[in-house]
Design an enzyme around this catalytic site. Structure first.
Site, PDB file in Angstrom:
ATOM      1  N   LEU A 186      34.739  37.541  37.108  1.00  0.00           N
ATOM      2  CA  LEU A 186      35.530  36.504  37.756  1.00  0.00           C
ATOM      3  C   LEU A 186      34.823  35.918  38.958  1.00  0.00           C
ATOM      4  CD1 LEU A 186      39.019  38.246  37.580  1.00  0.00           C
ATOM      5  CD2 LEU A 186      38.294  36.239  36.297  1.00  0.00           C
ATOM      6  N   MET A 197      29.612  41.401  49.234  1.00  0.00           N
ATOM      7  CA  MET A 197      30.015  42.800  49.281  1.00  0.00           C
ATOM      8  C   MET A 197      30.220  43.422  47.906  1.00  0.00           C
ATOM      9  SD  MET A 197      29.956  43.740  52.360  1.00  0.00           S
ATOM     10  CE  MET A 197      29.266  42.637  53.589  1.00  0.00           C
ATOM     11  N   VAL A 220      33.519  40.968  41.241  1.00  0.00           N
ATOM     12  CA  VAL A 220      34.875  41.025  40.715  1.00  0.00           C
ATOM     13  C   VAL A 220      34.805  40.867  39.203  1.00  0.00           C
ATOM     14  CG1 VAL A 220      37.207  40.104  40.860  1.00  0.00           C
ATOM     15  CG2 VAL A 220      35.691  39.953  42.836  1.00  0.00           C
ATOM     16  N   ASP A 271      41.865  37.351  57.823  1.00  0.00           N
ATOM     17  CA  ASP A 271      41.004  36.354  57.172  1.00  0.00           C
ATOM     18  C   ASP A 271      41.839  35.346  56.395  1.00  0.00           C
ATOM     19  OD1 ASP A 271      38.518  35.234  56.699  1.00  0.00           O
ATOM     20  OD2 ASP A 271      38.192  36.360  54.858  1.00  0.00           O
TER      21      ASP A 271
END
Length: 686
Positions: A30, A35, A38, A146
């Site tokens: 996805l 980091m 997905v 965030d």
């Protein structure tokens, strides 16, 4: 890392991707970020999930792993409306992961870029749902830290706030070890700029800016250099012109300079819910009955976004064929009418989007993907025409090795298979080309990027090429240009990745024991003062530079989105105009003849567009009434396009030495779908 691909589209798995993570079967990707990655996953009973896996470099950092473990526990406590719930996690795994429910749809950023501001009940539903999400997060003792447009997905079931509870552990919006504040300008509260405080009040400040942005399409504190934005956030008044008065009063309170003066999330949710209920009453009549604060029926009653689906969720697990790393891109919404910008051709027996191919292409060796066309000289083209002879050394079809280090016992490039993306330190340590070989490759990359961008009237996006020998990485940097639309940044990313990949693959094949660079990354700077540019893309030249299965090139959503940007090249416009008219006329004749095609299909709009990155042409049909349901119907359309357009494309290729488009892909927008189904791809020169 986002919990959803752009627009809910699943991309193929990459080499080395796991087949299973925990209890989930992995069917594709996805998205990815600095980091981690997905993955798109399915439970045993078919529930769609997004599985985030942390990159090895972060997993080996005990401090990061401890933060990740703590934030997983915090996230598990958060339950509420308009959130993406945590389903499972294993922070102790060799590659720590967490799984959330899957949320299809575009980010707020993307939706506004394509469709403009939210209005009426949809805006009230957005404000209500996002405030309720923050209220639930804060009630659990968690601070999001965030809140920004990239972390809000507009799903068919309402807005969804992403990355609660792990955002401050997995992004740059925090105080670094050196005490330097970083983050996204315009979504940072005044107190965060002043002393690094990041509490619930900071989330509400960002929420106020978010709702204003959703209502107007403008950043309430403007854009430009980060220090200028910071000054306006701390000292200036927000631009709320165009925000409906009732919502503006709530937003103004949320944007107060002092944290103590801001409205709490739960109060903002309650006030927005009252506005939403009043809006619903205006539409359906009757009395207002406010139930508990929740995103259920009141939000859905006014929410107006279509249901999305992606056939890849229903497909079997993807093959392990090697493909280059690409970032998911949201395909632009259906464009009414034809776009003057492309020509396209289809060979009979091309592959469909699921990767099927005819026997001749399925058995082709990888090296034949971009090989010389000398063997095609004088052969018959689809539609009965004869291909004009080509010189064997035609640079338009120069070979790009799929795996340039295959069979090389001791290559100088030693980081093959290392998916750790280059960081800011490595970018800062990179230098301009020094050796003659580096200079040659840098020039090739710059020239290739400029050529690709020029056809989309984006020659102003000048690339800079640098090298980091220790990281064995070539870096392409764009900017500084602030407030550049995401679709243009995406074209720059794809251009930089393709140019770097092809140049590196050729150099690796020519000099494998001496050339040390095999990785590439693409960065973007919003301004000269940016200390840390954004990384847009990363890949490896040993993975293959083109999207292909069994040697057969495939179109994809990234290419489709690029093709929908109008061309500025006169040859493309000329060929597109003539080809569009010819295909439309031929299609009307085919429909009139019967052939089992619904007569209403004759009025469907046909559009054409070019993707200069992978040298591919796309044609798509808008089919609002579902007249092309079924393979036989679409085969009719593909046959018309093939017989009508191929001779034009081949003729242009033979007489115009600058013409490079031979790959093709076809797509259909069914009903009111905003995303097309890609139904066929191939190369008209095969």
């Amino acid at each position: 890392m986002s919990t959803t691909g752009a627009g809910g589209r699943v991309q193929p798995a990459h080499p080395g991707d796991p087949a299973r993570i925990g209890p989930y079967r992995i069917i594709g990707r996805l998205g990815s970020g600095g980091m981690g990655t997905v993955h798109a996953g399915l439970t045993a009973d078919g529930l769609r999930v997004a599985v985030k896996v942390i990159h090895p470099a972060q997993a080996q950092d005990p401090e990061f792993r401890a933060r990740f473990r703590r934030e997983v526990h915090l996230s598990a406590r958060v339950q509420g409306p308009c959130l993406v719930p945590l389903l499972a996690a294993d922070p102790e795994a060799d590659a720590p992961w967490l799984a959330t429910a899957y949320a299809p749809g575009p980010t707020l950023n993307r939706h506004l870029a394509e469709h403009g501001p939210l209005t009426g009940g949809t805006l009230y539903a957005f404000a209500t749902g996002t405030a309720q999400a923050l209220a639930a997060i804060h009630a659990a003792g968690v601070v999001h830290r965030d809140v920004k447009p990239q972390n809000v997905i507009l799903t068919p079931a309402g807005p969804r706030v992403l990355d609660f509870g792990i955002a401050h552990a997995a992004d740059g919006t925090s105080v670094t070890r050196t005490g330097v504040l970083t983050g996204t300008p315009g979504w940072i509260s005044p107190e965060y700029y002043r002393d690094g405080t990041a509490g619930p009040e900071g989330d509400l400040f960002a929420w106020g800016a978010l709702v204003a942005y959703a209502a107007t399409g403008r950043l309430p504190f403007g854009g430009g250099a980060p220090d200028a934005v910071a000054f306006r956030v701390m000292s200036g008044e927000p631009d709320l012109d165009g925000v409906p008065q009732e919502v503006r009063e709530i937003v103004t309170t949320a944007l107060a300079k002092e944290p103590a003066d801001r409205i709490p999330a739960v109060t903002a949710a309650e006030q927005c819910a009252r506005l939403l209920a009043a809006q619903t009453t205006q539409v359906i009549g009757g009395e207002v009955h406010l139930g508990p604060t929740g995103a259920g029926d009141p939000v859905m009653a006014q929410w107006d976004l279509p249901t999305l689906d992606d056939p890849r969720w229903h497909a079997p697990a993807p093959s392990s064929s090697r493909k280059r790393t690409i970032t998911t891109v949201l395909v632009a919404a259906a464009v009414a009418g034809g776009l003057a910008g492309a020509a396209i051709a289809f060979p009979r027996g091309g592959s469909d989007h699921a990767g099927k191919s005819d026997e001749s292409t399925a058995t082709a060796s990888p090296a034949a993907h971009e090989d010389s066309t000398a063997r095609h000289t004088g052969s018959a083209a689809p539609g009965g025409t004869t291909r004009a002879p080509e010189p064997a050394a035609d640079p338009r079809r120069a070979a790009v090795p799929t795996d340039p280090l295959a069979g090389v016992p001791d290559p100088a490039f030693t980081r093959a298979g290392d998916e750790t993306q280059p960081g800011d330190d490595e970018w800062r340590a990179s230098t301009v080309a020094g050796t003659a070989a580096e200079q040659d490759v840098a020039k090739a990359v710059r020239d290739d990027v400029r050529t690709m961008l020029a056809t989309k009237d984006m020659a102003f996006m000048e690339p800079t090429v640098t090298f980091n020998e220790r990281a064995q990485t070539l870096m392409v940097t764009g900017g500084p240009i602030s407030q550049l639309p995401e679709e243009q940044q995406e074209v720059f990313r794809r251009s930089g990745e393709m140019a770097a990949c092809t140049a590196l693959a050729r150099r690796l094949a020519d000099d494998p024991t001496a050339w040390p660079y095999g990785r590439y990354s693409v960065f973007w700077k919003d301004s000269d003062t940016d200390p840390e540019p954004n990384i847009l893309g990363f890949g490896e030249a040993t993975d293959g530079c083109y999207n292909q299965t069994a040697g057969q090139w495939q179109g994809d959503e990234s290419g489709m989105a690029t093709a929908q940007i109008p061309s500025s090249d006169q040859a493309e416009i000329r060929v597109a105009d003539a080809t569009d008219k010819a295909i439309t006329a031929a299609w009307k004749v085919r429909v009139a003849e019967g052939n089992g095609v619904d007569p209403a299909a004759a009025d469907n709009d046909i559009s054409l567009g070019f993707d200069p990155v992978e040298k591919a042409a796309y044609v798509w049909m808008h089919d609002p009434d579902g007249t092309l349901i079924g393979r036989a119907q679409r085969d009719n359309f593909q046959d018309v396009v093939t017989t009508t357009a191929c001779r034009r494309l081949v003729s242009e290729y033979s007489r115009n030495k600058a013409w490079k488009y031979t790959r093709w892909s076809i797509a259909v927008f069914e009903g009111n779908a905003r995303f097309p189904e890609l139904t066929g791809s191939g190369d008209c020169m095969r």
